[in-house]
Design a protein around this motif. Structure first.
Motif, PDB file in Angstrom:
ATOM      1  N   MET A   1       1.138  -1.564  -0.209  1.00  0.00           N
ATOM      2  CA  MET A   1       0.141  -0.246   0.122  1.00  0.00           C
ATOM      3  C   MET A   1       0.990   1.277  -0.065  1.00  0.00           C
ATOM      4  O   MET A   1       2.065   1.368   0.955  1.00  0.00           O
ATOM      5  N   ALA A   2       0.081   2.274  -0.712  1.00  0.00           N
ATOM      6  CA  ALA A   2       1.698   3.696  -1.182  1.00  0.00           C
ATOM      7  C   ALA A   2       1.425   4.475   0.616  1.00  0.00           C
ATOM      8  O   ALA A   2      -0.041   4.115   1.205  1.00  0.00           O
ATOM      9  N   ARG A   3       2.462   5.294   0.937  1.00  0.00           N
ATOM     10  CA  ARG A   3       2.104   5.740   1.794  1.00  0.00           C
ATOM     11  C   ARG A   3       2.014   7.357   1.386  1.00  0.00           C
ATOM     12  O   ARG A   3       2.254   7.613  -0.048  1.00  0.00           O
ATOM     13  N   THR A   4       1.592   8.296   2.449  1.00  0.00           N
ATOM     14  CA  THR A   4       0.649   9.591   2.278  1.00  0.00           C
ATOM     15  C   THR A   4       2.013   9.920   3.118  1.00  0.00           C
ATOM     16  O   THR A   4       1.902  10.217   4.366  1.00  0.00           O
ATOM     17  N   VAL A   5       1.547  11.386   2.431  1.00  0.00           N
ATOM     18  CA  VAL A   5       2.526  12.575   3.395  1.00  0.00           C
ATOM     19  C   VAL A   5       1.822  13.917   2.904  1.00  0.00           C
ATOM     20  O   VAL A   5       0.652  13.967   2.072  1.00  0.00           O
ATOM     21  N   GLU A   6       1.688  14.324   4.114  1.00  0.00           N
ATOM     22  CA  GLU A   6       0.254  14.957   4.644  1.00  0.00           C
ATOM     23  C   GLU A   6       1.202  16.843   4.257  1.00  0.00           C
ATOM     24  O   GLU A   6       2.343  16.718   5.026  1.00  0.00           O
ATOM     25  N   TYR A   7       0.509  17.544   3.269  1.00  0.00           N
ATOM     26  CA  TYR A   7       2.227  18.476   2.682  1.00  0.00           C
ATOM     27  C   TYR A   7       1.587  19.787   2.933  1.00  0.00           C
ATOM     28  O   TYR A   7       0.755  20.193   2.214  1.00  0.00           O
ATOM     29  N   TRP A   8       2.159  20.023   4.391  1.00  0.00           N
ATOM     30  CA  TRP A   8       1.022  21.340   4.612  1.00  0.00           C
ATOM     31  C   TRP A   8       2.005  22.440   4.510  1.00  0.00           C
ATOM     32  O   TRP A   8       3.338  23.062   4.904  1.00  0.00           O
ATOM     33  N   PHE A   9       1.712  23.621   4.162  1.00  0.00           N
ATOM     34  CA  PHE A   9       2.697  24.979   2.907  1.00  0.00           C
ATOM     35  C   PHE A   9       1.620  25.584   2.968  1.00  0.00           C
ATOM     36  O   PHE A   9       0.187  25.662   2.762  1.00  0.00           O
ATOM     37  N   SER A  10       2.107  27.161   3.049  1.00  0.00           N
ATOM     38  CA  SER A  10       1.980  28.278   2.892  1.00  0.00           C
ATOM     39  C   SER A  10       1.920  28.386   0.684  1.00  0.00           C
ATOM     40  O   SER A  10       3.393  28.563  -0.403  1.00  0.00           O
ATOM     41  N   THR A  11       0.536  29.162  -0.032  1.00  0.00           N
ATOM     42  CA  THR A  11       1.011  29.211  -1.303  1.00  0.00           C
ATOM     43  C   THR A  11       2.520  30.096  -1.282  1.00  0.00           C
ATOM     44  O   THR A  11       2.463  30.734  -2.322  1.00  0.00           O
ATOM     45  N   ALA A  12       2.777  30.572  -0.428  1.00  0.00           N
ATOM     46  CA  ALA A  12       3.623  32.196  -0.907  1.00  0.00           C
ATOM     47  C   ALA A  12       4.378  31.825  -0.222  1.00  0.00           C
ATOM     48  O   ALA A  12       5.255  33.058   0.686  1.00  0.00           O
ATOM     49  N   SER A  13       4.770  30.617   0.323  1.00  0.00           N
ATOM     50  CA  SER A  13       6.317  30.263   1.487  1.00  0.00           C
ATOM     51  C   SER A  13       7.333  29.942   0.543  1.00  0.00           C
ATOM     52  O   SER A  13       7.929  29.451  -0.735  1.00  0.00           O
ATOM     53  N   PRO A  14       8.503  30.857   0.632  1.00  0.00           N
ATOM     54  CA  PRO A  14       9.463  30.904   0.066  1.00  0.00           C
ATOM     55  C   PRO A  14      10.582  29.458   0.529  1.00  0.00           C
ATOM     56  O   PRO A  14      10.891  28.873  -1.100  1.00  0.00           O
TER      57      PRO A  14
END
Length: 200
Positions: A1-14
């Motif tokens: 089964m594929a692993r999952t990563v939650e990708y928490w980010f700001s759309t203006a984060s350099p």
């Protein structure tokens, strides 16, 4: 089964921009499913003790710029240290990414395009017309995504996402979470890959 990563980010984060391509490559290499989760970083900072860039001391601001330049050179990822449209309202672009998720299209690729737009192309990611063009340039139905993004439901989802991030212990962008374990910052991608079983 594929692993999952939650990708928490700001759309203006350099920092999210500097790590964006490497993260996408890592996910493909390790056959990992990415759950793309844009957040209101201002609200995250307010809840976790962070300080928005414009409110930081001159010493902290100048050092952040120095580090961005260093990482840009190290990674070979171009970045405009003083983009024309920054600081910027992140909500429109975040809602666009959430709409992409709802439509079942590639939200990760769209997030990369949004980050590229502000940090490499000097485009205004708070402008709906610009966002439609960004989505179209990414090979997506920009008009349909904008229509969904402007629905009030997407504002509610954006708020819910941000609260979920805070509950998950997120305090900065980008943060990658695997089975509850947090990896904060693009400079932790090696550790993330190890966690996913793809590293040394």
């Amino acid at each position: 089964m594929a692993r999952t990563v939650e990708y928490w980010f700001s759309t203006a984060s350099p920092w999210a921009w500097l790590g964006s391509a490497r993260f996408a490559q890592l996910a493909e290499r390790t056959q990992t499913v990415v759950q793309v989760e844009p957040v209101d970083l201002g609200a995250v900072f307010a809840a976790t003790g962070g300080t928005p860039f414009p409110s930081r001391s001159p010493a902290r601001q100048s050092y952040r710029q120095l580090e961005l330049a260093r990482w840009s050179r190290r990674l070979g990822v171009p970045i405009r240290l003083q983009p024309a449209h920054y600081p910027v309202d992140r909500e429109p672009s975040s809602r666009l990414v959430l709409a992409a998720r709802e439509h079942g299209v590639d939200a990760l690729a769209l997030s990369q395009a949004v980050l590229r737009a502000i940090w490499s192309e000097d485009r205004d990611i708070a402008d709906w017309v610009t966002l439609q063009d960004i989505a179209r340039d990414a090979g997506l139905d920009g008009a349909a995504l904008i229509e969904s993004a402007r629905d009030p439901r997407m504002h509610a989802r954006y708020v819910q996402n941000t609260q979920a991030a805070i509950a998950a212990g997120v305090f900065g962008s980008p943060t990658y979470v695997v089975d509850g374990e947090r990896f904060w910052g693009q400079d932790r991608l090696d550790f993330l890959e190890e966690r996913l079983g793809g590293g040394p």
